[in-house]
Write a protein that holds these residues in place. Structure first.
Motif, PDB file in Angstrom:
ATOM      1  N   GLY A 253      45.808 -48.041  12.790  1.00  0.00           N
ATOM      2  CA  GLY A 253      45.202 -49.360  12.735  1.00  0.00           C
ATOM      3  C   GLY A 253      45.936 -50.307  13.660  1.00  0.00           C
ATOM      4  N   HIS A 254      45.282 -51.399  14.034  1.00  0.00           N
ATOM      5  CA  HIS A 254      45.925 -52.392  14.901  1.00  0.00           C
ATOM      6  C   HIS A 254      45.352 -53.758  14.582  1.00  0.00           C
ATOM      7  CE1 HIS A 254      46.487 -54.347  19.094  1.00  0.00           C
ATOM      8  NE2 HIS A 254      47.577 -54.532  18.355  1.00  0.00           N
ATOM      9  N   ARG A 255      46.218 -54.686  14.239  1.00  0.00           N
ATOM     10  CA  ARG A 255      45.801 -56.056  13.969  1.00  0.00           C
ATOM     11  C   ARG A 255      46.627 -57.027  14.805  1.00  0.00           C
ATOM     12  NH1 ARG A 255      44.700 -56.508   7.412  1.00  0.00           N
ATOM     13  NH2 ARG A 255      43.310 -54.690   7.278  1.00  0.00           N
ATOM     14  N   THR A 256      45.969 -58.111  15.193  1.00  0.00           N
ATOM     15  CA  THR A 256      46.648 -59.180  15.918  1.00  0.00           C
ATOM     16  C   THR A 256      46.577 -60.448  15.078  1.00  0.00           C
ATOM     17  OG1 THR A 256      46.093 -58.226  18.075  1.00  0.00           O
ATOM     18  CG2 THR A 256      46.716 -60.558  18.023  1.00  0.00           C
ATOM     19  N   ILE A 257      47.732 -61.008  14.774  1.00  0.00           N
ATOM     20  CA  ILE A 257      47.835 -62.242  14.005  1.00  0.00           C
ATOM     21  C   ILE A 257      48.047 -63.401  14.970  1.00  0.00           C
ATOM     22  CG2 ILE A 257      49.191 -63.493  12.281  1.00  0.00           C
ATOM     23  CD1 ILE A 257      47.691 -61.181  11.090  1.00  0.00           C
ATOM     24  N   SER A 258      47.351 -64.495  14.748  1.00  0.00           N
ATOM     25  CA  SER A 258      47.498 -65.685  15.596  1.00  0.00           C
ATOM     26  C   SER A 258      48.366 -66.721  14.892  1.00  0.00           C
ATOM     27  CB  SER A 258      46.130 -66.295  15.925  1.00  0.00           C
ATOM     28  OG  SER A 258      45.351 -65.401  16.691  1.00  0.00           O
ATOM     29  N   LEU A 259      49.443 -67.100  15.548  1.00  0.00           N
ATOM     30  CA  LEU A 259      50.343 -68.140  15.043  1.00  0.00           C
ATOM     31  C   LEU A 259      50.918 -68.854  16.258  1.00  0.00           C
ATOM     32  CD1 LEU A 259      51.733 -69.436  12.577  1.00  0.00           C
ATOM     33  CD2 LEU A 259      53.553 -67.738  12.832  1.00  0.00           C
TER      34      LEU A 259
ATOM     35  N   CYS B   5      49.749 -50.824  13.662  1.00  0.00           N
ATOM     36  CA  CYS B   5      50.376 -51.678  14.667  1.00  0.00           C
ATOM     37  C   CYS B   5      50.035 -53.145  14.431  1.00  0.00           C
ATOM     38  CB  CYS B   5      49.918 -51.267  16.065  1.00  0.00           C
ATOM     39  SG  CYS B   5      50.443 -49.606  16.519  1.00  0.00           S
ATOM     40  N   LEU B   6      51.040 -53.991  14.608  1.00  0.00           N
ATOM     41  CA  LEU B   6      50.874 -55.425  14.431  1.00  0.00           C
ATOM     42  C   LEU B   6      51.324 -56.150  15.690  1.00  0.00           C
ATOM     43  CD1 LEU B   6      50.133 -57.728  12.450  1.00  0.00           C
ATOM     44  CD2 LEU B   6      52.549 -57.769  11.783  1.00  0.00           C
ATOM     45  N   SER B   7      50.428 -56.949  16.248  1.00  0.00           N
ATOM     46  CA  SER B   7      50.745 -57.768  17.419  1.00  0.00           C
ATOM     47  C   SER B   7      50.656 -59.236  17.024  1.00  0.00           C
ATOM     48  CB  SER B   7      49.777 -57.479  18.567  1.00  0.00           C
ATOM     49  OG  SER B   7      49.801 -56.111  18.930  1.00  0.00           O
ATOM     50  N   LEU B   8      51.358 -60.081  17.755  1.00  0.00           N
ATOM     51  CA  LEU B   8      51.361 -61.514  17.460  1.00  0.00           C
ATOM     52  C   LEU B   8      50.911 -62.309  18.676  1.00  0.00           C
ATOM     53  CD1 LEU B   8      52.027 -63.752  15.422  1.00  0.00           C
ATOM     54  CD2 LEU B   8      54.348 -63.813  16.366  1.00  0.00           C
ATOM     55  N   ASP B   9      49.821 -63.030  18.502  1.00  0.00           N
ATOM     56  CA  ASP B   9      49.363 -63.985  19.508  1.00  0.00           C
ATOM     57  C   ASP B   9      50.024 -65.313  19.180  1.00  0.00           C
ATOM     58  OD1 ASP B   9      48.074 -65.734  21.170  1.00  0.00           O
ATOM     59  OD2 ASP B   9      46.042 -65.211  20.534  1.00  0.00           O
ATOM     60  N   TYR B  10      51.163 -65.566  19.843  1.00  0.00           N
ATOM     61  CA  TYR B  10      51.933 -66.758  19.512  1.00  0.00           C
ATOM     62  C   TYR B  10      51.825 -67.854  20.577  1.00  0.00           C
ATOM     63  CZ  TYR B  10      55.605 -64.546  22.423  1.00  0.00           C
ATOM     64  OH  TYR B  10      56.313 -63.952  23.440  1.00  0.00           O
ATOM     65  N   GLY B  11      50.816 -67.729  21.429  1.00  0.00           N
ATOM     66  CA  GLY B  11      50.647 -68.721  22.486  1.00  0.00           C
ATOM     67  C   GLY B  11      51.466 -68.391  23.718  1.00  0.00           C
ATOM     68  N   GLN B  12      51.884 -67.133  23.843  1.00  0.00           N
ATOM     69  CA  GLN B  12      52.710 -66.724  24.962  1.00  0.00           C
ATOM     70  C   GLN B  12      51.951 -66.853  26.289  1.00  0.00           C
ATOM     71  OE1 GLN B  12      51.410 -64.836  22.508  1.00  0.00           O
ATOM     72  NE2 GLN B  12      51.801 -62.636  22.829  1.00  0.00           N
TER      73      GLN B  12
ATOM     74  N   VAL C 185      54.517 -49.699   9.498  1.00  0.00           N
ATOM     75  CA  VAL C 185      54.070 -50.806  10.344  1.00  0.00           C
ATOM     76  C   VAL C 185      54.927 -50.798  11.609  1.00  0.00           C
ATOM     77  CG1 VAL C 185      53.809 -53.305  10.567  1.00  0.00           C
ATOM     78  CG2 VAL C 185      53.296 -52.190   8.390  1.00  0.00           C
ATOM     79  N   VAL C 186      54.260 -50.860  12.756  1.00  0.00           N
ATOM     80  CA  VAL C 186      54.949 -50.849  14.047  1.00  0.00           C
ATOM     81  C   VAL C 186      54.621 -52.152  14.774  1.00  0.00           C
ATOM     82  CG1 VAL C 186      55.205 -49.691  16.272  1.00  0.00           C
ATOM     83  CG2 VAL C 186      54.797 -48.334  14.198  1.00  0.00           C
ATOM     84  N   LEU C 187      55.651 -52.929  15.086  1.00  0.00           N
ATOM     85  CA  LEU C 187      55.441 -54.138  15.880  1.00  0.00           C
ATOM     86  C   LEU C 187      55.132 -53.726  17.315  1.00  0.00           C
ATOM     87  CD1 LEU C 187      58.215 -56.526  14.539  1.00  0.00           C
ATOM     88  CD2 LEU C 187      55.739 -56.805  14.320  1.00  0.00           C
ATOM     89  N   LEU C 188      53.990 -54.169  17.819  1.00  0.00           N
ATOM     90  CA  LEU C 188      53.523 -53.724  19.128  1.00  0.00           C
ATOM     91  C   LEU C 188      53.196 -54.935  19.991  1.00  0.00           C
ATOM     92  CD1 LEU C 188      52.677 -51.190  20.816  1.00  0.00           C
ATOM     93  CD2 LEU C 188      50.359 -51.559  19.939  1.00  0.00           C
ATOM     94  N   SER C 189      54.040 -55.183  20.994  1.00  0.00           N
ATOM     95  CA  SER C 189      53.808 -56.318  21.888  1.00  0.00           C
ATOM     96  C   SER C 189      52.857 -55.967  23.019  1.00  0.00           C
ATOM     97  CB  SER C 189      55.138 -56.796  22.474  1.00  0.00           C
ATOM     98  OG  SER C 189      55.651 -55.826  23.388  1.00  0.00           O
ATOM     99  N   GLY C 190      52.818 -54.677  23.370  1.00  0.00           N
ATOM    100  CA  GLY C 190      52.078 -54.252  24.556  1.00  0.00           C
ATOM    101  C   GLY C 190      52.989 -53.937  25.719  1.00  0.00           C
ATOM    102  N   GLY C 191      54.289 -54.121  25.501  1.00  0.00           N
ATOM    103  CA  GLY C 191      55.261 -53.833  26.545  1.00  0.00           C
ATOM    104  C   GLY C 191      55.806 -52.423  26.482  1.00  0.00           C
ATOM    105  N   LEU C 192      56.712 -52.128  27.389  1.00  0.00           N
ATOM    106  CA  LEU C 192      57.287 -50.790  27.535  1.00  0.00           C
ATOM    107  C   LEU C 192      58.029 -50.349  26.279  1.00  0.00           C
ATOM    108  CD1 LEU C 192      59.252 -49.658  30.689  1.00  0.00           C
ATOM    109  CD2 LEU C 192      60.242 -49.329  28.436  1.00  0.00           C
TER     110      LEU C 192
END
Length: 230
Positions: free
Chosen positions: A64-70, A37-44, A12-19
């Motif tokens: 694979g790539h999933r985005t979790i909303s929290l 890949c796991l991304s987090l939609d945290y209201g940023q 599992v790779v934490l992926l923010s979308g940044g450099l």
């Protein structure tokens, strides 16, 4: 040389979308992992990074790539989750800045731990860095060691003998070193978004801490900066 499909292991790779996280994804792939890949939609406020994460995952061949909303705006406490707190633009200062999001890395690593256990993955990759960063306490080596120790006490997989490793391959690299490493691995940094207040099109402000560190990194590395600035 990359591993054959039959020998590749899931991670599992934490992926923010940044450099930084894009570089870590490329590193995990180069080490022979199938990267989930796991991304987090945290209201940023810089939500363009989530779009960038999708681009990066596809470009670098994620399995694979999933985005979790929290939505962490429920708590606020950070310039990234509370619109009443301005993002600092005066330069990187001493101390922990208001862009620190309380417990964000702990939350993201915990979510990645849950997915790793379901996937049967013994490896988690994250892009924390303790050199060119903004002083966040959850980017330090001792924090990563502590989380790994906790993870190996907390999961069924670990109790049954499948030890989990948290990889933080950028922890001791400068921003320039990260850029050089990613460039050698073929990372297209034009796909990434690092700005704390990027607009909806992903264009950077050029003056927040993240933009300053990123711009200086490209300059020091001698690599053309592909960032789109407003």
């Amino acid at each position: 040389m990359s591993a054959s499909p039959a020998s590749r292991r899931p991670a599992v790779v934490l992926l923010s979308g940044g450099l930084d996280s894009a570089t870590v994804l490329a590193m995990a792939r180069a080490q022979g992992f199938d990267a989930y890949c796991l991304s987090l939609d945290y209201g940023q406020r810089h939500r363009a990074e989530l779009v960038a994460a999708g681009r990066v995952a596809q470009a670098l061949g994620a399995a694979g790539h999933r985005t979790i909303s929290l939505d962490l705006r429920a708590f606020g406490g950070s310039a990234l989750t509370d619109s009443a707190i301005d993002v600092p633009t005066g330069g990187v200062a001493e101390g922990i800045p208001v862009t620190y999001v309380p417990a964000r890395n702990t939350i993201m690593l915990s979510l990645s731990l849950a997915w790793a256990e379901v996937l049967g993955a013994n490896d988690i990759f994250c892009g924390v860095n303790a050199v060119d960063y903004s002083g966040y306490p959850d980017c330090r080596p001792e924090y990563i060691r502590a989380f790994e120790a906790m993870a190996n006490l907390a999961t069924k997989a670990a109790v049954e003998g499948a030890k989990l490793t948290v990889h933080a391959p950028l922890i001791d690299l400068s921003k320039a070193g990260i850029i050089r490493a990613g460039t050698q691995l073929g990372v297209d940094y034009a796909l990434t978004v690092s700005c704390y207040q990027a607009d909806d099109d992903g264009r950077a402000c050029g003056v927040c801490d993240s933009c300053r560190l990123r711009r200086e990194g490209f300059a020091t590395a001698g690599v053309p900066d592909p960032t789109r600035y407003r």
